[in-house]
Design a protein around this motif. Structure first.
Motif, PDB file in Angstrom:
ATOM      1  N   SER A 100      13.447  -4.003  19.762  1.00  0.00           N
ATOM      2  CA  SER A 100      14.535  -3.984  18.699  1.00  0.00           C
ATOM      3  C   SER A 100      15.040  -2.510  18.508  1.00  0.00           C
ATOM      4  CB  SER A 100      13.973  -4.349  17.485  1.00  0.00           C
ATOM      5  OG  SER A 100      15.044  -4.037  16.339  1.00  0.00           O
ATOM      6  N   GLU A 101      16.345  -2.195  18.311  1.00  0.00           N
ATOM      7  CA  GLU A 101      16.717  -0.929  18.393  1.00  0.00           C
ATOM      8  C   GLU A 101      16.829  -0.575  16.663  1.00  0.00           C
ATOM      9  OE1 GLU A 101      20.697  -0.642  20.282  1.00  0.00           O
ATOM     10  OE2 GLU A 101      19.766  -0.954  22.017  1.00  0.00           O
ATOM     11  N   LYS A 102      16.390  -1.393  16.022  1.00  0.00           N
ATOM     12  CA  LYS A 102      16.512  -1.325  14.411  1.00  0.00           C
ATOM     13  C   LYS A 102      14.973  -0.537  14.031  1.00  0.00           C
ATOM     14  CE  LYS A 102      17.754  -3.683  10.365  1.00  0.00           C
ATOM     15  NZ  LYS A 102      18.025  -5.190   9.764  1.00  0.00           N
ATOM     16  N   LEU A 103      15.039   0.674  14.068  1.00  0.00           N
ATOM     17  CA  LEU A 103      14.064   1.368  13.488  1.00  0.00           C
ATOM     18  C   LEU A 103      13.983   1.846  12.093  1.00  0.00           C
ATOM     19  CD1 LEU A 103      11.402   2.953  14.435  1.00  0.00           C
ATOM     20  CD2 LEU A 103      12.718   4.874  14.966  1.00  0.00           C
ATOM     21  N   VAL A 104      13.260   1.239  11.258  1.00  0.00           N
ATOM     22  CA  VAL A 104      13.531   1.476   9.995  1.00  0.00           C
ATOM     23  C   VAL A 104      12.365   2.484   9.060  1.00  0.00           C
ATOM     24  CG1 VAL A 104      14.793  -0.505   9.798  1.00  0.00           C
ATOM     25  CG2 VAL A 104      12.198  -0.567   9.117  1.00  0.00           C
ATOM     26  N   LYS A 105      12.482   2.593   7.968  1.00  0.00           N
ATOM     27  CA  LYS A 105      11.623   3.351   7.240  1.00  0.00           C
ATOM     28  C   LYS A 105      11.007   2.141   6.465  1.00  0.00           C
ATOM     29  CE  LYS A 105      12.676   8.099   6.887  1.00  0.00           C
ATOM     30  NZ  LYS A 105      13.254   9.340   6.001  1.00  0.00           N
ATOM     31  N   MET A 106       9.805   1.855   6.365  1.00  0.00           N
ATOM     32  CA  MET A 106       9.275   0.327   5.861  1.00  0.00           C
ATOM     33  C   MET A 106       9.459   0.520   4.345  1.00  0.00           C
ATOM     34  SD  MET A 106       8.108  -2.208   6.774  1.00  0.00           S
ATOM     35  CE  MET A 106       7.877  -1.822   8.480  1.00  0.00           C
ATOM     36  N   ASN A 107       9.121   1.733   3.645  1.00  0.00           N
ATOM     37  CA  ASN A 107       9.264   1.467   2.146  1.00  0.00           C
ATOM     38  C   ASN A 107      10.731   1.188   1.614  1.00  0.00           C
ATOM     39  OD1 ASN A 107      10.176   4.068   3.275  1.00  0.00           O
ATOM     40  ND2 ASN A 107       9.526   5.272   1.228  1.00  0.00           N
ATOM     41  N   LYS A 108      11.618   1.703   2.578  1.00  0.00           N
ATOM     42  CA  LYS A 108      13.019   1.620   2.170  1.00  0.00           C
ATOM     43  C   LYS A 108      13.370   0.224   2.660  1.00  0.00           C
ATOM     44  CE  LYS A 108      14.662   6.148   2.341  1.00  0.00           C
ATOM     45  NZ  LYS A 108      15.701   7.258   2.788  1.00  0.00           N
ATOM     46  N   TYR A 109      13.003  -0.409   3.732  1.00  0.00           N
ATOM     47  CA  TYR A 109      13.451  -1.749   4.105  1.00  0.00           C
ATOM     48  C   TYR A 109      12.755  -2.747   3.358  1.00  0.00           C
ATOM     49  CZ  TYR A 109      14.118  -5.585   7.405  1.00  0.00           C
ATOM     50  OH  TYR A 109      14.347  -6.858   7.988  1.00  0.00           O
ATOM     51  N   ALA A 144      12.152  -2.226  -0.022  1.00  0.00           N
ATOM     52  CA  ALA A 144      12.586  -2.200  -1.102  1.00  0.00           C
ATOM     53  C   ALA A 144      13.566  -2.968  -1.294  1.00  0.00           C
ATOM     54  CB  ALA A 144      12.934  -0.689  -1.561  1.00  0.00           C
ATOM     55  N   ALA A 145      14.572  -2.961  -0.118  1.00  0.00           N
ATOM     56  CA  ALA A 145      15.913  -3.557  -0.044  1.00  0.00           C
ATOM     57  C   ALA A 145      15.870  -5.353  -0.149  1.00  0.00           C
ATOM     58  CB  ALA A 145      16.729  -3.124   1.190  1.00  0.00           C
ATOM     59  N   VAL A 146      14.756  -5.773   0.089  1.00  0.00           N
ATOM     60  CA  VAL A 146      14.416  -7.161   0.064  1.00  0.00           C
ATOM     61  C   VAL A 146      14.452  -7.635  -1.250  1.00  0.00           C
ATOM     62  CG1 VAL A 146      13.124  -9.090   0.719  1.00  0.00           C
ATOM     63  CG2 VAL A 146      13.318  -7.198   2.303  1.00  0.00           C
ATOM     64  N   SER A 147      15.289  -8.887  -1.456  1.00  0.00           N
ATOM     65  CA  SER A 147      15.493  -9.382  -2.938  1.00  0.00           C
ATOM     66  C   SER A 147      14.010  -9.432  -3.542  1.00  0.00           C
ATOM     67  CB  SER A 147      16.148 -10.870  -2.937  1.00  0.00           C
ATOM     68  OG  SER A 147      16.059 -11.444  -4.126  1.00  0.00           O
ATOM     69  N   ASP A 148      13.994  -9.442  -4.665  1.00  0.00           N
ATOM     70  CA  ASP A 148      12.473  -9.516  -5.561  1.00  0.00           C
ATOM     71  C   ASP A 148      12.369 -10.840  -5.840  1.00  0.00           C
ATOM     72  OD1 ASP A 148      12.294  -6.853  -5.721  1.00  0.00           O
ATOM     73  OD2 ASP A 148      13.000  -6.706  -7.529  1.00  0.00           O
ATOM     74  N   GLN A 193       3.929  -0.433  -2.933  1.00  0.00           N
ATOM     75  CA  GLN A 193       5.095   0.308  -3.693  1.00  0.00           C
ATOM     76  C   GLN A 193       5.742  -0.462  -4.324  1.00  0.00           C
ATOM     77  OE1 GLN A 193       6.527   3.258  -1.061  1.00  0.00           O
ATOM     78  NE2 GLN A 193       4.573   4.384  -0.782  1.00  0.00           N
ATOM     79  N   LYS A 194       6.205  -1.621  -3.690  1.00  0.00           N
ATOM     80  CA  LYS A 194       7.049  -2.624  -4.333  1.00  0.00           C
ATOM     81  C   LYS A 194       6.627  -3.427  -5.342  1.00  0.00           C
ATOM     82  CE  LYS A 194      10.473  -6.268  -2.773  1.00  0.00           C
ATOM     83  NZ  LYS A 194      11.831  -5.441  -3.181  1.00  0.00           N
ATOM     84  N   LEU A 195       5.260  -4.181  -4.886  1.00  0.00           N
ATOM     85  CA  LEU A 195       4.854  -5.170  -5.716  1.00  0.00           C
ATOM     86  C   LEU A 195       3.690  -4.906  -6.723  1.00  0.00           C
ATOM     87  CD1 LEU A 195       4.511  -7.758  -2.652  1.00  0.00           C
ATOM     88  CD2 LEU A 195       6.241  -7.478  -4.521  1.00  0.00           C
ATOM     89  N   THR A 196       3.102  -3.913  -6.716  1.00  0.00           N
ATOM     90  CA  THR A 196       2.128  -3.521  -7.635  1.00  0.00           C
ATOM     91  C   THR A 196       2.200  -2.497  -8.592  1.00  0.00           C
ATOM     92  OG1 THR A 196       1.033  -1.897  -6.106  1.00  0.00           O
ATOM     93  CG2 THR A 196       0.201  -4.115  -5.643  1.00  0.00           C
TER      94      THR A 196
END
Length: 242
Positions: A181-190, A192-196, A239-242
């Motif tokens: 995959s060419e989609k290299l992401v920063k995990m925390n930002k990725y 965080a963008a997913v619906s809660d 970071q997102k859930l706790t």
């Protein structure tokens, strides 16, 4: 040739009865308390292509690994580098010991072996601290099909029928990792963008090399290190859930 004890699960009625009827007590493995009543969205892990192959070596059945069975594997025309059960061991340690799990936000962990055997690991199980003990537990699981805690009826680990998709929430987002995959992401930002309001399913290759091939994944992202995938995911989820 390697004398294998075939573990592939079929869907016949006889084998369904076996799945329900065979258990093995897992002595000395504690259950970790967590807040399992939370209704908030959480995290599910699917570890694909785990190297957990059983073979008879000498007089006993063992989980094959590249360190202890290199000569045995070469004699049977197999590449020792393909036999890395330590990878799934380290992944399970990271996942089950994580703050996300302790907060009750880890919904489930599923492991699928290279041979196609699928099993579930309950989030509140504490994995043995040594690989040797872990290998013994995996051998018992693959031979007995399920393991219960001493004095309890709950199955802490159990072999289940494929496919894994039947156990995943309908509204979950399924995210896989791939070197291609060419989609290299920063995990925390990725993350965080997913619906809660949806559960997140991370599909990770528990293998030393190669790629996972799963048609149920919604999105493939790249990550520079297989070994650190689970750690990056857990930190972001914490970071997102706790």
């Amino acid at each position: 040739m390697v004398e294998e004890k075939e573990m592939a699960m079929e869907t016949s009625g006889k084998e369904e009865e076996e799945l329900e009827g065979q258990t093995h007590e897992m002595a000395g493995i504690p259950i970790v308390p967590s807040d399992l009543k939370t209704k908030k969205p959480g995290l599910i892990f699917v570890l694909e292509r785990a190297s957990l192959e059983v073979a008879k070596v000498g007089k006993s059945y063992q989980i094959l690994n590249s360190d202890d069975h290199a000569n045995f594997l070469r004699k049977n025309n197999k590449n020792p580098a393909d036999y890395r059960p330590d990878i799934v061991y380290q992944a399970l340690l990271s996942i089950l010991d994580s703050p996300v799990n302790k907060a009750g936000r880890l919904r489930a962990v599923y492991v699928k072996t290279d041979k196609g055997v699928l099993f579930e690991v309950k989030p509140h199980v504490r994995i043995p601290r040594t690989y040797k003990r872990f290998a013994g537990i995996m051998l018992q699981l693959l031979q007995k099909l399920s393991i219960t805690a001493v004095g309890k009826r709950e199955k802490l680990l159990r072999v289940i029928k494929n496919p894994v998709t039947q156990y995943l929430p309908v509204n979950s987002r399924k995210i896989g990792f791939s070197y291609s995959s060419e989609k290299l992401v920063k995990m925390n930002k990725y993350v965080a963008a997913v619906s809660d309001d949806v559960d997140i399913v991370f599909v990770v290759g528990a293998t030393a090399h190669g790629k996972i091939d799963c048609d149920y994944i919604d999105d493939f992202i790249a990550n520079p290190s297989l070994i650190h995938q689970d750690l990056a995911v857990l930190k972001a989820m914490d970071q997102k859930l706790t």
